[in-house]
Design a protein around this motif. Structure first.
Motif: not given
Length: 119
Positions: A54, A56-57, A86-89, A96, A100
């Protein structure tokens, strides 16, 4: 968050990881519990630091993707992420942003109804 570009969605339609996930979903026909604890323990990431999976952006995800590359549950992991939106990790060897775009395609990829096929 930036919008997903049409060309990203077009690429996702042909992505082998997404096609494998769709095929897998059709094979299991709802008989797979994506939230089962034993499933999660089979992944290469089971003992990985959360920060790795996960990030950070805008942080690189290369190390997490490399960990996923040989994972025995990579495809079911991607199915889980797509089903949960799930849009994270990093899930199923996808970043991600890739996921998407895949989600845009996934929502239109209806599972095959086994009763309709046998009729």
């Amino acid at each position: 968050m930036r919008r997903i570009r049409p060309e990203e969605v077009d690429r996702a339609r042909m992505d082998p990881r997404l096609l494998d996930a769709s095929e897998y979903r059709n094979e299991i026909q709802g008989n797979y519990r994506m939230s089962a604890d034993d499933w999660l323990r089979e992944g290469n990431c089971a003992d990985a630091e959360p920060d790795l999976m996960y990030p950070e952006p805008r942080e690189p995800v290369d190390e997490a993707l490399a960990l996923c590359a040989s994972c025995p549950v990579r495809t079911p992991c991607l199915v889980r992420a797509l089903e949960a939106r799930d849009r994270h990790g990093v899930w199923g060897a996808t970043a991600p942003r890739e996921r998407r775009a895949m989600m845009e395609v996934w929502k239109d990829m209806a599972p095959i109804d086994p009763l309709a096929v046998s009729a």
